[in-house]
Design a protein around this motif. Structure first.
Motif, PDB file in Angstrom:
ATOM      1  N   ALA A 116      10.009   2.790   2.927  1.00 36.31           N
ATOM      2  CA  ALA A 116       9.246   3.841   2.945  1.00 36.31           C
ATOM      3  C   ALA A 116       9.342   4.871   4.264  1.00 36.31           C
ATOM      4  O   ALA A 116       9.251   5.919   4.078  1.00 36.31           O
ATOM      5  CB  ALA A 116       7.869   3.560   2.482  1.00 36.31           C
ATOM      6  N   ALA A 117       9.273   4.088   5.377  1.00 40.47           N
ATOM      7  CA  ALA A 117       9.314   4.642   6.852  1.00 40.47           C
ATOM      8  C   ALA A 117      10.489   5.211   6.865  1.00 40.47           C
ATOM      9  O   ALA A 117      10.908   6.594   7.284  1.00 40.47           O
ATOM     10  CB  ALA A 117       8.838   3.810   7.651  1.00 40.47           C
ATOM     11  N   LEU A 118      11.638   4.855   6.343  1.00 44.62           N
ATOM     12  CA  LEU A 118      12.874   5.111   6.609  1.00 44.62           C
ATOM     13  C   LEU A 118      13.129   6.376   5.718  1.00 44.62           C
ATOM     14  O   LEU A 118      14.038   7.228   6.372  1.00 44.62           O
ATOM     15  CB  LEU A 118      13.935   4.044   5.997  1.00 44.62           C
ATOM     16  N   ALA A 119      12.455   6.429   4.596  1.00 45.57           N
ATOM     17  CA  ALA A 119      12.681   7.697   3.562  1.00 45.57           C
ATOM     18  C   ALA A 119      12.160   8.850   4.129  1.00 45.57           C
ATOM     19  O   ALA A 119      12.697  10.067   3.704  1.00 45.57           O
ATOM     20  CB  ALA A 119      12.038   7.306   2.072  1.00 45.57           C
ATOM     21  N   THR A 120      11.169   8.706   4.991  1.00 44.61           N
ATOM     22  CA  THR A 120      10.287   9.896   5.629  1.00 44.61           C
ATOM     23  C   THR A 120      11.456  10.590   6.579  1.00 44.61           C
ATOM     24  O   THR A 120      11.297  11.905   7.005  1.00 44.61           O
ATOM     25  CB  THR A 120       9.139   9.576   6.294  1.00 44.61           C
ATOM     26  N   GLY A 121      12.478  10.001   7.243  1.00 39.39           N
ATOM     27  CA  GLY A 121      13.228  10.511   8.563  1.00 39.39           C
ATOM     28  C   GLY A 121      12.474  10.539   9.623  1.00 39.39           C
ATOM     29  O   GLY A 121      13.039  11.329  10.328  1.00 39.39           O
ATOM     30  N   ASN A 122      11.386  10.159   9.629  1.00 39.88           N
ATOM     31  CA  ASN A 122      10.598  10.592  10.706  1.00 39.88           C
ATOM     32  C   ASN A 122      10.960   9.572  11.868  1.00 39.88           C
ATOM     33  O   ASN A 122      10.636   8.252  11.725  1.00 39.88           O
ATOM     34  CB  ASN A 122       9.139  10.413  10.550  1.00 39.88           C
ATOM     35  N   PRO A 266       1.316  13.648  -5.930  1.00 43.32           N
ATOM     36  CA  PRO A 266       1.708  13.303  -7.269  1.00 43.32           C
ATOM     37  C   PRO A 266       3.233  12.990  -7.261  1.00 43.32           C
ATOM     38  O   PRO A 266       3.867  11.942  -8.036  1.00 43.32           O
ATOM     39  CB  PRO A 266       1.253  14.323  -8.098  1.00 43.32           C
ATOM     40  N   ALA A 267       4.131  13.718  -6.643  1.00 44.75           N
ATOM     41  CA  ALA A 267       5.554  13.540  -6.600  1.00 44.75           C
ATOM     42  C   ALA A 267       5.781  12.119  -5.854  1.00 44.75           C
ATOM     43  O   ALA A 267       6.839  11.472  -6.228  1.00 44.75           O
ATOM     44  CB  ALA A 267       6.143  14.791  -5.818  1.00 44.75           C
ATOM     45  N   HIS A 268       5.038  11.922  -4.998  1.00 46.18           N
ATOM     46  CA  HIS A 268       5.330  10.682  -4.269  1.00 46.18           C
ATOM     47  C   HIS A 268       5.087   9.380  -4.972  1.00 46.18           C
ATOM     48  O   HIS A 268       6.002   8.515  -5.168  1.00 46.18           O
ATOM     49  CB  HIS A 268       4.446  10.530  -2.747  1.00 46.18           C
ATOM     50  N   VAL A 269       3.986   9.642  -5.792  1.00 46.72           N
ATOM     51  CA  VAL A 269       3.672   8.271  -6.660  1.00 46.72           C
ATOM     52  C   VAL A 269       4.761   8.324  -7.925  1.00 46.72           C
ATOM     53  O   VAL A 269       5.135   7.258  -8.178  1.00 46.72           O
ATOM     54  CB  VAL A 269       2.180   8.543  -7.495  1.00 46.72           C
ATOM     55  N   GLU A 270       5.226   9.359  -8.417  1.00 45.70           N
ATOM     56  CA  GLU A 270       6.237   9.396  -9.407  1.00 45.70           C
ATOM     57  C   GLU A 270       7.596   8.758  -8.871  1.00 45.70           C
ATOM     58  O   GLU A 270       8.153   8.155  -9.579  1.00 45.70           O
ATOM     59  CB  GLU A 270       6.367  10.585  -9.775  1.00 45.70           C
ATOM     60  N   GLY A 271       7.965   9.235  -7.659  1.00 43.54           N
ATOM     61  CA  GLY A 271       8.987   8.642  -7.055  1.00 43.54           C
ATOM     62  C   GLY A 271       8.938   7.130  -6.851  1.00 43.54           C
ATOM     63  O   GLY A 271       9.800   6.598  -7.239  1.00 43.54           O
ATOM     64  N   ASN A 340      18.939   6.251 -10.902  1.00 39.20           N
ATOM     65  CA  ASN A 340      17.564   6.694 -10.349  1.00 39.20           C
ATOM     66  C   ASN A 340      17.721   6.459  -8.927  1.00 39.20           C
ATOM     67  O   ASN A 340      17.312   7.122  -8.109  1.00 39.20           O
ATOM     68  CB  ASN A 340      16.401   6.122 -10.862  1.00 39.20           C
ATOM     69  N   LEU A 341      17.966   5.220  -8.564  1.00 38.08           N
ATOM     70  CA  LEU A 341      18.008   4.774  -7.012  1.00 38.08           C
ATOM     71  C   LEU A 341      19.286   5.738  -6.259  1.00 38.08           C
ATOM     72  O   LEU A 341      18.760   6.244  -5.120  1.00 38.08           O
ATOM     73  CB  LEU A 341      18.319   3.230  -6.934  1.00 38.08           C
ATOM     74  N   THR A 342      20.379   6.291  -7.174  1.00 40.28           N
ATOM     75  CA  THR A 342      21.428   7.102  -6.418  1.00 40.28           C
ATOM     76  C   THR A 342      20.645   8.278  -6.059  1.00 40.28           C
ATOM     77  O   THR A 342      20.753   8.944  -5.130  1.00 40.28           O
ATOM     78  CB  THR A 342      22.450   7.181  -7.212  1.00 40.28           C
ATOM     79  N   ARG A 343      19.819   9.000  -7.113  1.00 39.42           N
ATOM     80  CA  ARG A 343      19.292   9.980  -6.973  1.00 39.42           C
ATOM     81  C   ARG A 343      18.193  10.205  -5.955  1.00 39.42           C
ATOM     82  O   ARG A 343      17.946  11.113  -5.216  1.00 39.42           O
ATOM     83  CB  ARG A 343      18.778  10.537  -8.268  1.00 39.42           C
ATOM     84  N   LEU A 344      17.456   9.094  -5.956  1.00 40.09           N
ATOM     85  CA  LEU A 344      16.263   9.194  -5.030  1.00 40.09           C
ATOM     86  C   LEU A 344      16.885   8.809  -3.591  1.00 40.09           C
ATOM     87  O   LEU A 344      16.305   9.540  -2.760  1.00 40.09           O
ATOM     88  CB  LEU A 344      15.398   7.905  -5.267  1.00 40.09           C
ATOM     89  N   SER A 345      17.732   8.182  -3.276  1.00 44.78           N
ATOM     90  CA  SER A 345      18.380   8.112  -1.944  1.00 44.78           C
ATOM     91  C   SER A 345      18.947   9.500  -1.477  1.00 44.78           C
ATOM     92  O   SER A 345      19.094  10.002  -0.106  1.00 44.78           O
ATOM     93  CB  SER A 345      19.210   6.972  -1.911  1.00 44.78           C
ATOM     94  N   ARG A 346      19.210  10.343  -2.468  1.00 43.00           N
ATOM     95  CA  ARG A 346      20.020  11.596  -2.066  1.00 43.00           C
ATOM     96  C   ARG A 346      18.581  12.782  -1.972  1.00 43.00           C
ATOM     97  O   ARG A 346      18.915  13.904  -1.712  1.00 43.00           O
ATOM     98  CB  ARG A 346      20.706  12.061  -2.892  1.00 43.00           C
ATOM     99  N   ARG A 351      14.709  10.441 -12.791  1.00 44.97           N
ATOM    100  CA  ARG A 351      13.994  10.539 -14.077  1.00 44.97           C
ATOM    101  C   ARG A 351      13.133   9.092 -14.465  1.00 44.97           C
ATOM    102  O   ARG A 351      13.356   8.059 -14.782  1.00 44.97           O
ATOM    103  CB  ARG A 351      15.305  10.329 -15.171  1.00 44.97           C
ATOM    104  N   LEU A 352      11.673   9.325 -14.098  1.00 47.62           N
ATOM    105  CA  LEU A 352      10.686   8.255 -14.422  1.00 47.62           C
ATOM    106  C   LEU A 352      10.864   8.025 -15.845  1.00 47.62           C
ATOM    107  O   LEU A 352      10.724   6.971 -16.187  1.00 47.62           O
ATOM    108  CB  LEU A 352       9.426   8.934 -14.198  1.00 47.62           C
ATOM    109  N   ASP A 353      11.027   8.872 -16.862  1.00 46.50           N
ATOM    110  CA  ASP A 353      11.058   8.394 -18.021  1.00 46.50           C
ATOM    111  C   ASP A 353      12.023   7.435 -18.512  1.00 46.50           C
ATOM    112  O   ASP A 353      11.735   6.507 -19.182  1.00 46.50           O
ATOM    113  CB  ASP A 353      11.188   9.482 -19.309  1.00 46.50           C
ATOM    114  N   GLN A 354      13.088   7.480 -17.843  1.00 46.35           N
ATOM    115  CA  GLN A 354      14.488   6.560 -18.040  1.00 46.35           C
ATOM    116  C   GLN A 354      13.946   5.137 -17.385  1.00 46.35           C
ATOM    117  O   GLN A 354      14.269   4.030 -17.908  1.00 46.35           O
ATOM    118  CB  GLN A 354      15.636   7.149 -17.617  1.00 46.35           C
ATOM    119  N   SER A 355      13.308   4.990 -16.173  1.00 41.98           N
ATOM    120  CA  SER A 355      12.827   3.997 -15.542  1.00 41.98           C
ATOM    121  C   SER A 355      11.766   3.394 -16.440  1.00 41.98           C
ATOM    122  O   SER A 355      11.720   2.231 -16.706  1.00 41.98           O
ATOM    123  CB  SER A 355      12.417   4.214 -14.294  1.00 41.98           C
TER     124      SER A 355
END
Length: 416
Positions: A116-122, A266-271, A340-346, A351-355
């Motif tokens: 999660a820290a890595l994903a922030t880019g901070n 909300p977007a963070h929870v969805e991701g 989904n993991l490819t999309r999130l990494s970019r 697609r939450l519905d697909q997960s």
């Protein structure tokens, strides 16, 4: 003692897998069979207190997983990671769950704050929470995700869809105090890894509003003043995955630890739920495979009517149904996880519905397969001498983990 060690090879039919991916799969499978499965059986029979005490097999499992690189699969090479693709990560996760889903969960969650820290880019957060985790040789840093509360389990998931929002006050409140946030309240006994974690990603409600959608997500080192924990939960399934309460009494964290708040919440929870539901789909597939394996091996050795029960037509029909469910779960969970993991990494919309579809289908499939495995074992399926009964317990828990299946279906249906 039966440990469901037989491996039926025909469930992997992806011809695009590289030699390196096949080698990683074989390494993960050996680790699952030789380490996770016996450790999972041993921990399943311990008290929750003994399972987390010094000397428990739990810590040896984590240390060996770290040594093999399974705790840092997707991390960049600059931080000591393997830079594994989502396909490789899915392969490993399914294999680990085939060995023991509770221990697979421990390993998966241990790295969550670092990721999660890595994903922030901070850079500051990465240096504080990511780099130390990915560079560690053993298991001195263990993460968890603290979202569920005594009064709010699935309620927290409703913040993603306007028509499902719940107007209620959370059990854990964060208030601003200058350059700090101060946390007071508690998380429920269902926080996975909580009894052993050193750092948590925590969902909080901001201020005094009555809407769970006015939330935040923050890092909390669990040795801070004001933090205490309840007893580890004694439960029916996932017994190798320690769970327990966390209490916060005026716990102060710096403002920079809050990585999502207000409109971005909300977007963070969805991701997060998109990634976690995809992971549960993979782990449920591992359980289904393990249940099929133990049933197939048993039916070829159990003699009834003067011959192995595998030769009876009704038994073969059930095994075919089980194999069909495993194949379908494997294909669906792989496709959804990779997409989904490819999309999130970019940083792209996923697609939450697909997960959710993958999580619900695969966990329902695991439950059906594990139920038939117990039935095919007859009376032996009810004993702890055979793996089938534990696999059925764990499959049942998968239908509730990271959102109860029926409620998740309502969320996915609202996206149609």
């Amino acid at each position: 003692m039966d440990t469901a060690a037989h491996v039926y090879e025909a469930f992997e039919y992806d011809l695009s897998l590289t030699a390196e991916q096949l080698q990683i799969r074989d390494t993960a499978r050996r680790f699952a069979a030789e380490v996770l499965r016996p450790a999972g059986i041993a921990i399943d029979r311990m008290t929750p207190e003994a399972a987390i005490a010094p000397g428990s097999p739990l810590y040896s499992v984590l240390a060996q997983a770290a040594e093999l690189g399974f705790t840092k699969l997707s991390a960049p090479a600059a931080l000591g990671g393997l830079e594994a693709s989502p396909t490789t990560a899915h392969i490993v996760l399914e294999e680990l769950a085939w060995g023991n889903v509770g221990l697979a969960g421990v390993i998966f969650l241990a790295s969550y704050p670092a990721g999660a820290a890595l994903a922030t880019g901070n850079a500051e957060l990465i240096a504080e929470f990511s780099a130390p985790y990915f560079s560690q040789a053993g298991a001195s840093i263990i993460g968890c995700w603290a979202i569920t509360e005594p009064d709010h389990g699935s309620d927290h998931l409703g913040v993603m869809r306007p028509e499902l929002k719940v107007k209620a006050r959370a059990n854990l409140i964060a208030r601003r105090d200058g350059d700090s946030w101060v946390l007071s309240g508690q998380k429920s006994a269902w926080v996975s890894n909580a009894p052993i974690a050193t750092v948590a990603v925590v969902n909080v409600q901001l201020g005094s509003s009555d809407g769970l959608d006015n939330g935040g997500v923050c890092f909390v080192p669990l040795k801070l003043p004001g933090i205490s924990r309840g007893r580890p939960l004694d439960k029916h399934a996932f017994r190798a995955l320690p769970q327990g309460e966390i209490f916060f009494d005026e716990v102060r964290i710096p403002r920079r630890y809050m990585i999502a708040e207000g409109a971005t919440y909300p977007a963070h929870v969805e991701g997060t739920l998109t990634a976690f539901n995809a992971a549960v789909g993979a782990m449920a597939t591992g359980i289904a495979r393990a249940a099929f394996d133990c049933a197939l091996a048993y039916t070829k050795t159990r003699i009834q009517g003067g011959r192995p029960i595998f030769e009876h037509q009704s038994v073969r029909a059930r095994l075919f149904r089980m194999a069909s469910l495993v194949r379908a779960a494997h294909a669906l969970s792989r496709d959804v996880y990779v997409y989904n993991l490819t999309r999130l990494s970019r940083g792209e919309p996923a697609r939450l519905d697909q997960s959710i579809t993958a999580k619900v289908f695969c966990s329902d499939a695991a439950f059906e397969v594990a139920t038939m495995a117990v039935q095919l074992h007859g009376g032996n399926g009810m004993t702890r001498e055979y793996a089938a009964e534990m696999l059925l317990r764990d499959a049942t828990a998968c239908t509730i983990a990271d959102g109860e299946n029926n409620y998740l279906g309502l969320i996915a249906a609202s996206m149609l």
